[in-house]
Design a protein around this motif. Sequence first.
Motif, PDB file in Angstrom:
ATOM      1  N   ALA A 127       0.856  -1.173   0.000  1.00 14.16           N
ATOM      2  CA  ALA A 127       0.000   0.000   0.000  1.00 14.16           C
ATOM      3  C   ALA A 127       0.899   1.230   0.000  1.00 14.16           C
ATOM      4  N   ARG A 128       0.539   2.209  -0.842  1.00 16.83           N
ATOM      5  CA  ARG A 128       1.299   3.459  -0.897  1.00 16.83           C
ATOM      6  C   ARG A 128       0.450   4.576  -0.297  1.00 16.83           C
ATOM      7  N   VAL A 129       0.978   5.254   0.698  1.00 16.14           N
ATOM      8  CA  VAL A 129       0.313   6.384   1.335  1.00 16.14           C
ATOM      9  C   VAL A 129       1.078   7.646   0.942  1.00 16.14           C
ATOM     10  N   THR A 130       0.352   8.666   0.479  1.00 18.85           N
ATOM     11  CA  THR A 130       0.974   9.906   0.033  1.00 18.85           C
ATOM     12  C   THR A 130       0.311  11.081   0.730  1.00 18.85           C
ATOM     13  N   ARG A 131       1.117  12.052   1.156  1.00 18.07           N
ATOM     14  CA  ARG A 131       0.590  13.262   1.803  1.00 18.07           C
ATOM     15  C   ARG A 131       1.528  14.426   1.504  1.00 18.07           C
ATOM     16  N   LEU A 132       0.965  15.576   1.115  1.00 15.98           N
ATOM     17  CA  LEU A 132       1.736  16.797   0.961  1.00 15.98           C
ATOM     18  C   LEU A 132       1.765  17.509   2.308  1.00 15.98           C
ATOM     19  N   ILE A 133       2.962  17.789   2.821  1.00 19.59           N
ATOM     20  CA  ILE A 133       3.142  18.418   4.122  1.00 19.59           C
ATOM     21  C   ILE A 133       3.671  19.842   3.925  1.00 19.59           C
ATOM     22  N   VAL A 136       4.381  -8.592  10.515  1.00 19.64           N
ATOM     23  CA  VAL A 136       5.455  -7.590  10.467  1.00 19.64           C
ATOM     24  C   VAL A 136       5.429  -6.938   9.089  1.00 19.64           C
ATOM     25  N   THR A 137       5.459  -5.617   9.065  1.00 21.38           N
ATOM     26  CA  THR A 137       5.470  -4.899   7.798  1.00 21.38           C
ATOM     27  C   THR A 137       6.830  -4.237   7.587  1.00 21.38           C
ATOM     28  N   LEU A 138       7.106  -3.913   6.325  1.00 24.28           N
ATOM     29  CA  LEU A 138       8.279  -3.120   5.965  1.00 24.28           C
ATOM     30  C   LEU A 138       7.768  -1.764   5.505  1.00 24.28           C
ATOM     31  N   ASN A 139       8.216  -0.696   6.157  1.00 20.89           N
ATOM     32  CA  ASN A 139       7.737   0.655   5.879  1.00 20.89           C
ATOM     33  C   ASN A 139       8.867   1.480   5.273  1.00 20.89           C
ATOM     34  N   GLU A 140       8.662   1.971   4.032  1.00 24.76           N
ATOM     35  CA  GLU A 140       9.673   2.754   3.332  1.00 24.76           C
ATOM     36  C   GLU A 140       9.166   4.183   3.157  1.00 24.76           C
ATOM     37  N   LEU A 141       9.756   5.107   3.895  1.00 20.01           N
ATOM     38  CA  LEU A 141       9.370   6.513   3.864  1.00 20.01           C
ATOM     39  C   LEU A 141      10.315   7.287   2.962  1.00 20.01           C
ATOM     40  N   THR A 142       9.748   8.050   2.012  1.00 19.65           N
ATOM     41  CA  THR A 142      10.538   8.895   1.114  1.00 19.65           C
ATOM     42  C   THR A 142      10.000  10.316   1.184  1.00 19.65           C
ATOM     43  N   LEU A 143      10.886  11.295   1.305  1.00 21.49           N
ATOM     44  CA  LEU A 143      10.521  12.706   1.368  1.00 21.49           C
ATOM     45  C   LEU A 143      11.090  13.421   0.150  1.00 21.49           C
ATOM     46  N   THR A 144      10.246  14.166  -0.559  1.00 22.13           N
ATOM     47  CA  THR A 144      10.646  14.857  -1.784  1.00 22.13           C
ATOM     48  C   THR A 144      10.180  16.302  -1.728  1.00 22.13           C
ATOM     49  N   PRO A 145      11.067  17.277  -1.988  1.00 20.80           N
ATOM     50  CA  PRO A 145      10.624  18.676  -1.978  1.00 20.80           C
ATOM     51  C   PRO A 145       9.693  18.978  -3.138  1.00 20.80           C
ATOM     52  N   THR A 146       8.708  19.828  -2.891  1.00 20.57           N
ATOM     53  CA  THR A 146       7.796  20.310  -3.927  1.00 20.57           C
ATOM     54  C   THR A 146       7.693  21.826  -3.801  1.00 20.57           C
ATOM     55  N   ALA A 147       6.982  22.438  -4.729  1.00 19.69           N
ATOM     56  CA  ALA A 147       6.808  23.889  -4.676  1.00 19.69           C
ATOM     57  C   ALA A 147       6.027  24.315  -3.442  1.00 19.69           C
ATOM     58  N   ASP A 148       5.192  23.408  -2.894  1.00 17.92           N
ATOM     59  CA  ASP A 148       4.330  23.752  -1.766  1.00 17.92           C
ATOM     60  C   ASP A 148       4.776  23.150  -0.438  1.00 17.92           C
ATOM     61  N   THR A 187       6.619  19.488   1.154  1.00 18.67           N
ATOM     62  CA  THR A 187       7.279  18.188   1.040  1.00 18.67           C
ATOM     63  C   THR A 187       6.252  17.119   0.719  1.00 18.67           C
ATOM     64  N   ARG A 188       6.561  16.294  -0.287  1.00 13.65           N
ATOM     65  CA  ARG A 188       5.712  15.149  -0.584  1.00 13.65           C
ATOM     66  C   ARG A 188       6.214  13.964   0.231  1.00 13.65           C
ATOM     67  N   LEU A 189       5.367  13.470   1.110  1.00 16.45           N
ATOM     68  CA  LEU A 189       5.668  12.290   1.910  1.00 16.45           C
ATOM     69  C   LEU A 189       5.063  11.080   1.211  1.00 16.45           C
ATOM     70  N   THR A 190       5.899  10.082   0.939  1.00 15.87           N
ATOM     71  CA  THR A 190       5.428   8.838   0.337  1.00 15.87           C
ATOM     72  C   THR A 190       5.843   7.687   1.241  1.00 15.87           C
ATOM     73  N   LEU A 191       4.878   6.899   1.665  1.00 12.72           N
ATOM     74  CA  LEU A 191       5.137   5.750   2.533  1.00 12.72           C
ATOM     75  C   LEU A 191       4.661   4.492   1.822  1.00 12.72           C
ATOM     76  N   MET A 192       5.595   3.634   1.457  1.00 13.33           N
ATOM     77  CA  MET A 192       5.266   2.344   0.847  1.00 13.33           C
ATOM     78  C   MET A 192       5.334   1.275   1.932  1.00 13.33           C
ATOM     79  N   ILE A 193       4.211   0.608   2.163  1.00  9.46           N
ATOM     80  CA  ILE A 193       4.118  -0.412   3.200  1.00  9.46           C
ATOM     81  C   ILE A 193       3.971  -1.774   2.532  1.00  9.46           C
ATOM     82  N   THR A 194       4.849  -2.704   2.894  1.00  4.11           N
ATOM     83  CA  THR A 194       4.770  -4.071   2.374  1.00  4.11           C
ATOM     84  C   THR A 194       4.271  -4.985   3.490  1.00  4.11           C
TER      85      THR A 194
END
Length: 330
Positions: A181-187, A276-288, A290-297
């Motif tokens: 599952a991929r969770v995305t949020r603009l912070i 047990v899950t594997l959680n991969e958090l990635t942070l990417t700068p945007t114009a507004d 930070t885009r937070l992307t969390l991929m959960i396996t």
Amino acid sequence: MPITSVTTDPEALTLTVVADFTVPVRRLWDAYLDPRQIERFWGPPEYPATFFRHDAAPGGRSSYCMTGPEGDRSCGYWEWVSVDDGRSFEVRDGFAREDGSPHPDMPSMRMVFDFAETALGSRLTTTTLFGSLAELEQLMAMQMEEGMRAAMGQIDGVLAELAEYAADRGTLLQRVGDDRARVTRLISGSVEQVWRAHTEPELLQRWLLGPDGWEMPVCEFAAEPGSRYRYEWAETGGANRFGFTGDVVEAVPPVRLVTTEAMTTPENPDGSGGPVTLNELTLTPTADGTRLTLMITYPDAETREMILATGMVDGMETSYARLEREGLPA
């Protein structure tokens, strides 16, 4: 069709594709750096891509597979070489096995993506640099140019919806494959601020609380690979206590954090025996921000659906909204 020119130079060992778009550079840039968007055009229409990882930072990695109408798959990877925010990035692009590892029998190539403003919007120049003439000829024989034309022909449709992506600030959920599952949020905050909020215990205790009426009395965390962390929550007054524990697998400040996660209870304080899950958090700068992307396996599809059905995403949205209000460092 946005492509305005395609030039093959056997002496320089390059393939250069120029495409023009009637949108600002930042919208085009975000289409390439957001996994939700690039997977809608990185591949011909009959071979849509799924991105399992997409790190837009030097030293990062992207991993994807394209799936055909008969279920056949072609996988690839990017190794991120450099990023000049909003202007250019360079990757090493290659073929991959199903597990994401480089395919030993296939060549890799450098790809440079240059973004520039034009009178009508923006221009993307993609230059592919091959290791030898034989590799150039091999990939051209595999219809690389035709594939790029078909893939880039889809970008206009994605760009038309970028305003919708930018405006939607809620927590978004996508099911990926059978067990992810991929969770995305603009912070609304810088990458550095969001990283600190996810890795400093005193900040985590401000915002990672889920619904109102809960507190986080235990928060032990260090962003160091090999370390073990522990979170515990309780309803105000101490009732209904539970938590999570796991290991820090990878930490690349301030862009990537990978952890395992298992649920704990007073009866099972170490989380043994449960999923047990594997959680991969990635942070990417945007114009507004930070885009937070969390991929959960998850261990399997059944476990994924069971956990999602608990209202997990709603709880995450409540926490992320609190993060923006009071959890970011100054």
